[in-house]
Design a protein around this motif. Structure first.
Motif, PDB file in Angstrom:
ATOM      1  N   GLY A  62      13.960  -2.583   3.173  1.00  0.00           N
ATOM      2  CA  GLY A  62      14.140  -1.977   2.148  1.00  0.00           C
ATOM      3  C   GLY A  62      13.302  -0.548   1.657  1.00  0.00           C
ATOM      4  N   PHE A  63      12.594  -0.013   3.084  1.00  0.00           N
ATOM      5  CA  PHE A  63      12.345   0.861   2.459  1.00  0.00           C
ATOM      6  C   PHE A  63      13.222   1.738   3.021  1.00  0.00           C
ATOM      7  N   ASP A  64      12.863   2.891   2.004  1.00  0.00           N
ATOM      8  CA  ASP A  64      13.497   4.306   3.829  1.00  0.00           C
ATOM      9  C   ASP A  64      12.385   4.941   4.646  1.00  0.00           C
ATOM     10  N   PHE A  65      13.282   4.684   6.184  1.00  0.00           N
ATOM     11  CA  PHE A  65      12.149   4.359   7.227  1.00  0.00           C
ATOM     12  C   PHE A  65      12.745   4.992   8.505  1.00  0.00           C
ATOM     13  N   PHE A  66      12.202   6.197   8.920  1.00  0.00           N
ATOM     14  CA  PHE A  66      12.173   6.624  10.500  1.00  0.00           C
ATOM     15  C   PHE A  66      11.275   6.447  11.163  1.00  0.00           C
ATOM     16  N   GLU A  67      11.687   6.440  12.521  1.00  0.00           N
ATOM     17  CA  GLU A  67      10.662   5.662  13.819  1.00  0.00           C
ATOM     18  C   GLU A  67      10.537   6.834  14.882  1.00  0.00           C
ATOM     19  N   PHE A  68       9.441   7.032  14.920  1.00  0.00           N
ATOM     20  CA  PHE A  68       8.940   8.124  16.247  1.00  0.00           C
ATOM     21  C   PHE A  68       7.958   7.690  17.249  1.00  0.00           C
ATOM     22  N   GLY A  69       8.384   7.512  17.891  1.00  0.00           N
ATOM     23  CA  GLY A  69       7.950   6.626  19.790  1.00  0.00           C
ATOM     24  C   GLY A  69       7.522   7.753  20.944  1.00  0.00           C
ATOM     25  N   GLY A  70       6.564   6.828  21.199  1.00  0.00           N
ATOM     26  CA  GLY A  70       6.785   8.601  22.581  1.00  0.00           C
ATOM     27  C   GLY A  70       4.860   8.884  21.685  1.00  0.00           C
ATOM     28  N   ILE A  71       4.554   8.551  21.517  1.00  0.00           N
ATOM     29  CA  ILE A  71       3.383   9.803  21.832  1.00  0.00           C
ATOM     30  C   ILE A  71       2.187   9.554  22.562  1.00  0.00           C
ATOM     31  N   GLU A  72       1.906   9.352  23.361  1.00  0.00           N
ATOM     32  CA  GLU A  72       0.609   8.984  24.861  1.00  0.00           C
ATOM     33  C   GLU A  72      -0.825   9.587  24.484  1.00  0.00           C
ATOM     34  N   PRO A  73      -1.474   9.154  24.758  1.00  0.00           N
ATOM     35  CA  PRO A  73      -2.617   9.154  25.236  1.00  0.00           C
ATOM     36  C   PRO A  73      -3.400  10.438  25.433  1.00  0.00           C
ATOM     37  N   ASN A  74      -3.985  10.659  24.279  1.00  0.00           N
ATOM     38  CA  ASN A  74      -4.307  12.205  24.664  1.00  0.00           C
ATOM     39  C   ASN A  74      -3.719  13.281  24.032  1.00  0.00           C
ATOM     40  N   PRO A  75      -3.003  12.546  22.630  1.00  0.00           N
ATOM     41  CA  PRO A  75      -1.453  13.105  22.317  1.00  0.00           C
ATOM     42  C   PRO A  75      -1.509  14.303  23.251  1.00  0.00           C
ATOM     43  N   HIS A  76      -0.293  14.745  22.828  1.00  0.00           N
ATOM     44  CA  HIS A  76       0.160  16.064  22.980  1.00  0.00           C
ATOM     45  C   HIS A  76       0.338  17.145  21.748  1.00  0.00           C
TER      46      HIS A  76
ATOM     47  N   GLU B  23       0.590  -0.861   0.279  1.00  0.00           N
ATOM     48  CA  GLU B  23      -0.044  -0.402   0.320  1.00  0.00           C
ATOM     49  C   GLU B  23       0.702   1.337   0.271  1.00  0.00           C
ATOM     50  N   ILE B  24       2.250   1.378   0.381  1.00  0.00           N
ATOM     51  CA  ILE B  24       2.866   2.053   0.252  1.00  0.00           C
ATOM     52  C   ILE B  24       3.773   2.837  -0.824  1.00  0.00           C
ATOM     53  N   PRO B  25       3.607   3.979  -1.812  1.00  0.00           N
ATOM     54  CA  PRO B  25       4.667   3.744  -2.659  1.00  0.00           C
ATOM     55  C   PRO B  25       6.247   3.039  -2.822  1.00  0.00           C
ATOM     56  N   GLU B  26       6.627   2.636  -3.133  1.00  0.00           N
ATOM     57  CA  GLU B  26       7.842   2.041  -3.370  1.00  0.00           C
ATOM     58  C   GLU B  26       9.316   3.294  -2.213  1.00  0.00           C
ATOM     59  N   ASN B  27       8.856   3.721  -3.472  1.00  0.00           N
ATOM     60  CA  ASN B  27       9.680   5.263  -3.037  1.00  0.00           C
ATOM     61  C   ASN B  27       9.891   5.896  -2.122  1.00  0.00           C
ATOM     62  N   ALA B  28       8.833   5.929  -1.258  1.00  0.00           N
ATOM     63  CA  ALA B  28       8.243   6.480   0.166  1.00  0.00           C
ATOM     64  C   ALA B  28       9.174   6.871   0.717  1.00  0.00           C
ATOM     65  N   LYS B  29       9.419   8.035   1.713  1.00  0.00           N
ATOM     66  CA  LYS B  29      10.152   8.283   2.840  1.00  0.00           C
ATOM     67  C   LYS B  29       9.299   8.235   3.842  1.00  0.00           C
TER      68      LYS B  29
END
Lengths: 385, 385
Positions: free
Chosen positions: A56-70, A25-31
């Protein structure tokens, strides 16, 4: 039935073993920037499945989103998305992660302060946003099939909403097996949240909309049946699947077509979360019975219909029937382990004053007839002491 | 519930006075071909509304599309669309006009014979199509919110279907006031058509899908309530609106999510239209009771559920309950003025042999379990003599 427009282009991919389908579902060249919460996805195997699928995808992560996100948390993700020229956001989590991701998607392509979308809603609209895909791990908010988002500004204890077709997910993967690892509290909150979503679009006044009414009742009945099954046996796939699909159908716009909507219970509930950090679903369980009681005249016909069709309430005069419908509703929430009064959450009476002051300042009136002023907000909350 | 994928991006614009909104939905530089049928839109004011709304657009017309639209007719429209470099198709009419328009949309961008899409369905797929907008004047087929189309080749008396997301309308305008000028026969056919669409997605076998089941039952109940109201008073706006929305919801893919589907009644019905020109809805009213009777074992659980929840059939043994459910269904169709046996349409017994020969030649088996062979098709039709 009122006139309406309806368009919902979200692609739903539903069922066991569907998480790896994010790849196609994600475009091949997606970042990609993958957003997630407190780390439960690392324990239940979802994180691993996604990492493998997106190898194989260009891939970053952002974790730590809290409930009732700030807002404050989201702004950090926006900074990262801008810096790394992210082109696709993959939300992996429940409604909070997805709501945050919608805000990030809009904020990443906006030059001003994206809080404008909330504080100046209907004046400053989202005109473009990064594309979003979602893997839903927690049925509750319906965010997986709509363009709504609720964000909390921690600095000012404000919890507000925005909405735009631009932030509807392009696809949402719903694997009911994600329910297996949820704690009771999240299941119960999710059932209540979905239940009240339906009622916000149903407990108003009749406009001759039998399809919408019956669809709404279908979801309510299914939540009443399936919610307790999920609580009793977390590995009951069918119950998990029916709960998950119910929560999505509860807030994808379909049952809102051509009918009035309320949303006052949500608006008041948001304040309880903002001041006391109470789980969103639980705030609704507190406020809704007060709303039904105080607005019993406005909502009479629909509360009677609800009582009869959902709870089989057929004897007594109208007021007695309404009382019985409220009792049944409270009983259902409590059967899920969700208390429904303010003292049970240690909310002091003075909070009511703080909340009514806010609504007084905002000058907005709530409810399907825009006739709930700040004083009536106070009445509704006092009903729950 | 079975795994599924669902995506339906059709924009619905619903309500009285909405026809002029076509203007804002069509690209300004579009070269439009408006398709329509036998000219009823010139009598009921719809044609005039559209001409006024699209004043200034580059605009061609193709009228005369017949019920059960002909391949031969569509090919003329395709020729026109190619010659004039049409970029947008506006279908103004009922399901037949829209089905034809879908075929034209696909055929206009296809180098081969577009009959391939039907005769070699699932082998030759529609890869691109002209964009389509629809103004629906007759609730029945659900074509306004799906990618399906049924076309008849007059030369060979073949009536076949194709489907593709590429031919889903970009928007569909549903103004229930269009119902006001419909003759009884078209209303009755539309109610039966929508009713049987629901049953083709419901009367199969249980897969634990309470939301889908209840949504299906919601539509059936609403058609039973509202259909007769429309017949009794053509100017009852609410009844018209509820009928119209029911017909759309009956076949937009939603109640098919995660459940088995049948469609044998349609496949057999198409042959009755192909050989005898019987209205589509009426062929379904003929075939369905035979299908329920002959497949009573396969469909037992769902027929019993249908009988109980829709018609209140609760006494007797299973066979008696199934008989009662069939009787109730026949009674409903007849109450709308739609006969349900072959002799009432002057269909001779020898037609049954012609139809079974076709299914024998095609070698395809029908039904949710692909267990209805040509001999059983014969049984089903003989049941309706």
């Amino acid at each position: 039935m009122n006139n309406f427009e309806y368009k919902n282009p979200v692609k739903i991919i539903f069922g066991k073993g569907t998480i790896p389908s994010v790849k196609k579902e994600i475009p091949e060249n997606a970042k990609i920037l993958m957003t997630f919460g407190g780390g439960s996805i690392k324990k239940n195997g979802v994180y691993k499945q996604i990492k493998e699928a997106l190898n194989g995808f260009d891939f970053f992560e952002f974790g730590g989103i809290e409930p009732n996100p700030h807002y404050e948390t989201c702004m950090k993700a926006i900074e990262l998305a801008k810096k790394e020229n992210i082109t696709f956001l993959l939300s992996v989590g429940g409604g909070s992660v997805l709501d945050a991701t919608k805000f990030i998607a809009a904020g990443a392509l906006y030059d001003g302060d994206p809080w404008d979308f909330l504080s100046q809603r209907y004046i400053v609209n989202v005109e473009k946003a990064l594309p979003i895909g979602a893997v839903l791990t927690l049925p509750a908010t319906g965010s997986e099939m709509n363009g709504n988002s609720v964000i909390t500004k921690a600095a000012t204890q404000e919890k507000m909403a925005f909405g735009s077709p631009e932030v509807m997910p392009q696809f949402s993967v719903l694997d009911p097996e994600c329910v297996f690892s949820l704690p009771d509290r999240q299941v119960a909150n999710g059932v209540v949240d979905a239940f009240v979503h339906v009622l916000e679009q149903y407990l108003t006044y009749p406009v001759n909309s039998p399809i919408q009414d019956r669809f709404a009742e279908s979801i309510l009945t299914t939540l009443i049946e399936e919610g307790p099954k999920v609580l009793a046996d977390r590995n009951d796939y069918n119950a998990a699947a029916n709960f998950m699909w119910s929560a999505t159908m509860a807030l994808n716009g379909l049952i809102a077509t051509g009918v009035p909507q309320d949303w006052a219970t949500h608006m008041i509930g948001h304040e309880l979360t903002a001041f006391h950090g109470i789980d969103h679903g639980r705030t609704l369980a507190i406020v809704l019975p007060g709303m039904m009681n105080v607005k019993r005249e406005n909502k009479k016909d629909k509360i009677l219909q609800y009582g009869e069709r959902i709870w089989g309430v057929s004897s007594g005069n109208d007021d007695e029937k309404i009382n019985k419908a409220i009792e049944k509703t409270i009983g259902f929430f409590e059967s899920l382990g969700v208390p429904t009064t303010l003292p049970e959450y240690d909310v002091p009476e003075k909070t009511i004053g703080k909340i009514t002051t806010r609504f007084q300042e905002r000058k907005s009136k709530l409810g399907e007839k825009a006739d709930i002023d700040y004083e009536q907000v106070g009445e509704i909350l006092k009903d729950r002491l």
